[in-house]
Design an enzyme around this catalytic site. Structure first.
Site, PDB file in Angstrom:
ATOM      1  N   GLU A 189       0.830  -1.211   0.000  1.00  0.00           N
ATOM      2  CA  GLU A 189       0.000   0.000   0.000  1.00  0.00           C
ATOM      3  C   GLU A 189       0.864   1.261   0.000  1.00  0.00           C
ATOM      4  O   GLU A 189       0.507   2.271  -0.610  1.00  0.00           O
ATOM      5  CB  GLU A 189      -0.949   0.007   1.203  1.00  0.00           C
ATOM      6  CG  GLU A 189      -1.963  -1.130   1.213  1.00  0.00           C
ATOM      7  CD  GLU A 189      -2.825  -1.181  -0.037  1.00  0.00           C
ATOM      8  OE1 GLU A 189      -3.037  -0.136  -0.676  1.00  0.00           O
ATOM      9  OE2 GLU A 189      -3.272  -2.291  -0.398  1.00  0.00           O
ATOM     10  N   HIS A 202       1.835   2.084  -3.559  1.00  0.00           N
ATOM     11  CA  HIS A 202       0.820   2.909  -4.233  1.00  0.00           C
ATOM     12  C   HIS A 202       0.904   4.356  -3.737  1.00  0.00           C
ATOM     13  O   HIS A 202       0.855   5.299  -4.528  1.00  0.00           O
ATOM     14  CB  HIS A 202      -0.595   2.414  -3.880  1.00  0.00           C
ATOM     15  CG  HIS A 202      -0.993   1.119  -4.498  1.00  0.00           C
ATOM     16  ND1 HIS A 202      -0.993   0.898  -5.854  1.00  0.00           N
ATOM     17  CD2 HIS A 202      -1.453  -0.037  -3.939  1.00  0.00           C
ATOM     18  CE1 HIS A 202      -1.433  -0.343  -6.102  1.00  0.00           C
ATOM     19  NE2 HIS A 202      -1.715  -0.927  -4.952  1.00  0.00           N
TER      20      HIS A 202
END
Ligand SMILES: [Zn+2]
Length: 211
Positions: free
Chosen positions: A81, A84
Site C-alpha cells: 500500500e 501505491h
C-alpha cells in the site's frame, strides 16, 4: 490473500480501528477485523504449514514463528500500500490513510488521478512492490537455506508476496489490474467515464469467474 485496491473516500472513519503509526504523514491503522485474519494466518502456519515442513519444531517455536511470519506478511501488505501511496504523493494526490483489515490492506486516496499515466503508475506500483518483496524474501530464503528458522518462513513469505502481486494484477476493478485496465481504456478512448464503465464491467465479470 486478496486485497481490494485503493478506494477514494473522505476522511478515514475512526470506528473499529486504531492508528498505530504515521508514515510520510499518512495515518496507518489496524481495523479490529485484522486481528482475526492475523490469528488465522499465524495459526495455520503454526499448526499446519510449519509441522509439515519441520516436524522437529516444538510448539513454542512454531507459534512464535507463526506470529512473527504473520506480522511480516501484514507488514508486506502495508509496504504494498505504501508503494501505491508513494507514487500517488509524487503525483500530488493526498493519501488519507492506510488501513489493514480482514481482506488485507487499503490505501484511501484523496482523489482520482488526473491522467491515465498517473493512474497506471499508481496502480502498478503495488504489484511491483509485492514482486520486489517476493524477490527479497526468496533471496533470504535461499541464502539462509541451512537455517530452517529463517528459510522456511522466508520462502513462505516469498510465495505469498508473489501471490499478492499476481492476484492484484487480475484485470477487474477494484483490483490493481482493474485500474491498469482503466488507465489503458482511458488512454485509448480519451474518456475517463468510458474507462470507468469498462473497468467496473470487468470487475463484475471477474467476480463471476472467481465465484
Ligand atoms: Zn494494490
Amino acid at each position: 490473500m486478496p486485497h481490494p485496491a485503493r478506494q477514494v473516500t473522505g476522511a478515514p472513519r475512526a470506528a473499529g480501528r486504531l492508528t498505530i503509526a504515521w508514515i510520510w504523514g499518512i495515518p496507518i491503522s489496524v481495523h479490529v477485523s485484522w486481528l482475526l485474519v492475523f490469528a488465522l494466518v499465524a495459526g495455520s502456519l503454526a499448526a499446519g504449514y510449519f509441522p509439515e515442513r519441520q516436524p522437529g519444531w516444538g510448539a513454542a517455536t512454531r507459534w512464535v514463528l507463526g506470529a512473527l511470519t504473520s506480522l511480516a506478511f501484514f507488514a508486506s501488505v502495508l509496504v504494498h500500500e505504501l508503494g501505491h501511496s508513494r507514487v500517488a504523493l509524487r503525483h500530488g494526490i493526498p493519501i488519507r490513510g492506510i488501513t489493514l483489515f480482514v481482506f488485507g490492506g487499503v490505501a484511501q486516496i484523496g482523489r482520482e488521478p488526473g491522467s491515465p499515466g498517473a493512474e497506471f503508475r499508481i496502480a502498478i506500483a503495488g504489484p511491483l512492490t509485492s514482486l520486489a518483496l517476493a524477490a527479497i524474501f526468496g533471496g533470504v530464503g535461499t541464502v539462509g537455506g541451512s537455517m530452517a528458522l529463517v528459510s522456511v518462513p522466508a520462502l513462505w513469505l516469498a510465495r505469498i508476496n508473489l501471490a499478492v502481486a499476481l492476484f492484484n494484477l487480475l484485470p477487474g476493478f477494484p483490483l490493481d489490474g482493474g485500474r491498469v485496465l482503466r488507465a489503458a481504456v482511458w488512454a485509448w478512448t480519451g474518456s475517463f467515464d468510458r474507462a470507468n464503465r469498462a473497468a467496473a464491467a470487468s470487475g463484475e465479470l471477474l467476480a463471476l469467474v472467481l465465484i
